[in-house]
Motif scaffolding. Structure first.
Motif, PDB file in Angstrom:
ATOM      1  N   ARG A 120       0.829  -1.212   0.000  1.00  0.00           N
ATOM      2  CA  ARG A 120       0.000   0.000   0.000  1.00  0.00           C
ATOM      3  C   ARG A 120       0.861   1.258   0.000  1.00  0.00           C
ATOM      4  O   ARG A 120       0.516   2.259  -0.646  1.00  0.00           O
ATOM      5  N   PHE A 121       1.978   1.220   0.717  1.00  0.00           N
ATOM      6  CA  PHE A 121       2.857   2.389   0.764  1.00  0.00           C
ATOM      7  C   PHE A 121       3.454   2.670  -0.615  1.00  0.00           C
ATOM      8  O   PHE A 121       3.472   3.833  -1.072  1.00  0.00           O
ATOM      9  N   LEU A 122       3.939   1.633  -1.291  1.00  0.00           N
ATOM     10  CA  LEU A 122       4.523   1.823  -2.617  1.00  0.00           C
ATOM     11  C   LEU A 122       3.478   2.279  -3.630  1.00  0.00           C
ATOM     12  O   LEU A 122       3.759   3.121  -4.490  1.00  0.00           O
ATOM     13  N   LYS A 123       2.259   1.737  -3.524  1.00  0.00           N
ATOM     14  CA  LYS A 123       1.210   2.133  -4.448  1.00  0.00           C
ATOM     15  C   LYS A 123       0.822   3.587  -4.253  1.00  0.00           C
ATOM     16  O   LYS A 123       0.449   4.287  -5.217  1.00  0.00           O
ATOM     17  N   ASP A 124       0.927   4.072  -3.017  1.00  0.00           N
ATOM     18  CA  ASP A 124       0.584   5.458  -2.729  1.00  0.00           C
ATOM     19  C   ASP A 124       1.671   6.423  -3.195  1.00  0.00           C
ATOM     20  O   ASP A 124       1.377   7.559  -3.583  1.00  0.00           O
ATOM     21  N   LYS A 125       2.933   5.977  -3.180  1.00  0.00           N
ATOM     22  CA  LYS A 125       4.041   6.864  -3.505  1.00  0.00           C
ATOM     23  C   LYS A 125       4.459   6.805  -4.969  1.00  0.00           C
ATOM     24  O   LYS A 125       5.176   7.697  -5.428  1.00  0.00           O
ATOM     25  N   MET A 126       4.038   5.795  -5.714  1.00  0.00           N
ATOM     26  CA  MET A 126       4.459   5.631  -7.100  1.00  0.00           C
ATOM     27  C   MET A 126       3.319   5.963  -8.050  1.00  0.00           C
ATOM     28  O   MET A 126       2.143   5.944  -7.668  1.00  0.00           O
ATOM     29  N   THR A 127       3.691   6.245  -9.278  1.00  0.00           N
ATOM     30  CA  THR A 127       2.686   6.395 -10.330  1.00  0.00           C
ATOM     31  C   THR A 127       2.189   4.994 -10.724  1.00  0.00           C
ATOM     32  O   THR A 127       2.851   3.992 -10.459  1.00  0.00           O
ATOM     33  N   PRO A 128       1.026   4.905 -11.356  1.00  0.00           N
ATOM     34  CA  PRO A 128       0.525   3.575 -11.759  1.00  0.00           C
ATOM     35  C   PRO A 128       1.499   2.823 -12.652  1.00  0.00           C
ATOM     36  O   PRO A 128       1.638   1.603 -12.526  1.00  0.00           O
ATOM     37  N   GLU A 129       2.202   3.531 -13.554  1.00  0.00           N
ATOM     38  CA  GLU A 129       3.151   2.852 -14.429  1.00  0.00           C
ATOM     39  C   GLU A 129       4.336   2.312 -13.632  1.00  0.00           C
ATOM     40  O   GLU A 129       4.785   1.178 -13.849  1.00  0.00           O
ATOM     41  N   GLN A 130       4.870   3.119 -12.705  1.00  0.00           N
ATOM     42  CA  GLN A 130       5.983   2.660 -11.881  1.00  0.00           C
ATOM     43  C   GLN A 130       5.583   1.491 -10.989  1.00  0.00           C
ATOM     44  O   GLN A 130       6.339   0.532 -10.826  1.00  0.00           O
ATOM     45  N   ARG A 150       5.782  -4.298  -9.688  1.00  0.00           N
ATOM     46  CA  ARG A 150       5.110  -5.574  -9.413  1.00  0.00           C
ATOM     47  C   ARG A 150       5.542  -6.649 -10.394  1.00  0.00           C
ATOM     48  O   ARG A 150       5.804  -7.791 -10.016  1.00  0.00           O
ATOM     49  N   ASN A 151       5.604  -6.311 -11.673  1.00  0.00           N
ATOM     50  CA  ASN A 151       5.989  -7.293 -12.681  1.00  0.00           C
ATOM     51  C   ASN A 151       7.447  -7.714 -12.531  1.00  0.00           C
ATOM     52  O   ASN A 151       7.826  -8.791 -13.001  1.00  0.00           O
ATOM     53  N   THR A 152       8.256  -6.893 -11.880  1.00  0.00           N
ATOM     54  CA  THR A 152       9.680  -7.217 -11.725  1.00  0.00           C
ATOM     55  C   THR A 152       9.924  -8.083 -10.494  1.00  0.00           C
ATOM     56  O   THR A 152      10.671  -9.069 -10.550  1.00  0.00           O
ATOM     57  N   PHE A 153       9.289  -7.744  -9.369  1.00  0.00           N
ATOM     58  CA  PHE A 153       9.620  -8.393  -8.103  1.00  0.00           C
ATOM     59  C   PHE A 153       8.591  -9.430  -7.643  1.00  0.00           C
ATOM     60  O   PHE A 153       8.914 -10.267  -6.812  1.00  0.00           O
ATOM     61  N   TYR A 154       7.374  -9.356  -8.160  1.00  0.00           N
ATOM     62  CA  TYR A 154       6.356 -10.290  -7.713  1.00  0.00           C
ATOM     63  C   TYR A 154       6.417 -11.568  -8.552  1.00  0.00           C
ATOM     64  O   TYR A 154       6.680 -11.527  -9.755  1.00  0.00           O
ATOM     65  N   PHE A 155       6.148 -12.692  -7.912  1.00  0.00           N
ATOM     66  CA  PHE A 155       6.184 -13.973  -8.621  1.00  0.00           C
ATOM     67  C   PHE A 155       5.041 -14.090  -9.616  1.00  0.00           C
ATOM     68  O   PHE A 155       5.221 -14.493 -10.763  1.00  0.00           O
ATOM     69  N   TRP A 156       3.824 -13.741  -9.184  1.00  0.00           N
ATOM     70  CA  TRP A 156       2.639 -13.833 -10.048  1.00  0.00           C
ATOM     71  C   TRP A 156       1.709 -12.692  -9.674  1.00  0.00           C
ATOM     72  O   TRP A 156       0.748 -12.856  -8.929  1.00  0.00           O
TER      73      TRP A 156
END
Length: 277
Positions: free
Chosen positions: A70-80, A85-91
């Motif tokens: 939630r913190f990252l989603k609040d501080k980043m733009t939707p594209e970032q 997520r696509n880089t660090f998340y497994f699925w």
């Protein structure tokens, strides 16, 4: 000394048992009158007075879970955020969020129109009672033999050809031909394999099933043919797209496309996705 300690242990144990029985009797005489609102942990003393909740809480008891996301989603733009997520998340697109047993408040889309279904909705305890088929009094509930009901493979074995079709083939040939006459005699005699053991087993003769269908070693061709006749299909099945055949035909004609045989089949229906969820 050992005997003394043993007597002390027995005395302590008997007191504990008596006190627990007294507590159970006391708790059983109390009628619950209070509800836990909002849901919270209760003490042992409160338990006999509390009415059990019929529904679990819909408010998480672990509000800190997922705070990094939630913190990252609040501080980043939707594209970032999407790139992260696509880089660090497994699925990242997993509708269950990689939960082996999703929380009770989880919901996922089950239809193209956006309809959602909750986890275990409807719950197993709220499902209607299972309709268990009952056997007649003279049926054997433990008889699970499939060979005497397998009508699909009835005429696959070359030794068991379809008698009516074989008879038509022979009738269209020269009746004076010796080979045709021999074939008619063979067809009338029927297959000679699997004559059955006459209900005589290694343990001696048996008469628990005169037809011999209960044990494979006792089966005869005549009896299995009689049983097969009872289970032969007597209906003409139709494909599932038959009810909307006109709509399928018009769809291809309006687009000036060749009309194929049959229609498309949706392999995963909405109801199946709901049931699987």
């Amino acid at each position: 000394m050992t005997v003394t300690f043993k007597k002390v242990g027995e005395a302590v144990a008997s007191r504990v048992v008596q006190s627990s029985k007294t507590a159970v009797k006391a708790a059983g005489s109390i009628t619950p009158t209070r509800e836990v609102k909002p849901p919270r942990a209760i003490s042992k003393e409160e338990a006999p007075h509390m009415i059990p909740a019929r529904e679990s809480t819909k408010t998480t008891m672990m509000p800190w879970r997922g705070w990094v996301d939630r913190f990252l989603k609040d501080k980043m733009t939707p594209e970032q955020y999407s790139t992260m997520r696509n880089t660090f998340y497994f699925w990242p697109e997993d509708p269950y969020n990689l939960w082996q047993m999703p929380p009770g408040t989880s919901k996922i889309p089950v239809a193209a129109d956006g309809q959602e279904a909750g986890f275990r909705e409807v719950s197993p305890g709220s499902q209607p009672a299972v309709d268990i088929p009952l056997h007649a009094l003279d049926d054997d509930p433990y008889d699970s033999g499939y060979f005497k009901k397998d009508t699909r493979r009835r005429y696959v074995d070359p030794e068991f050809p379809h008698p009516e079709i074989e008879q038509l083939k022979l009738d269209m040939q020269d009746p004076n031909d010796p080979e045709v006459q021999a074939a008619k005699e063979k067809l009338a005699a029927g297959p000679k394999s699997s004559p059955g053991n006459g209900l005589r087993f290694a343990t001696g003769p048996s008469n628990f099933d005169p037809t011999g269908l209960r044990a494979v070693m006792a089966v005869t061709n005549a009896e299995i043919e009689k049983e097969m006749d009872k289970h032969m299909p007597d209906h003409l099945p139709e494909p599932i797209w038959k009810e909307k055949e006109d709509a399928l035909f018009n769809w291809y004609k309006e687009r000036d496309l060749p009309v194929p045989m049959g229609g498309n089949w949706n392999f995963v229906k909405k109801e199946k996705r709901v049931a699987r969820w």
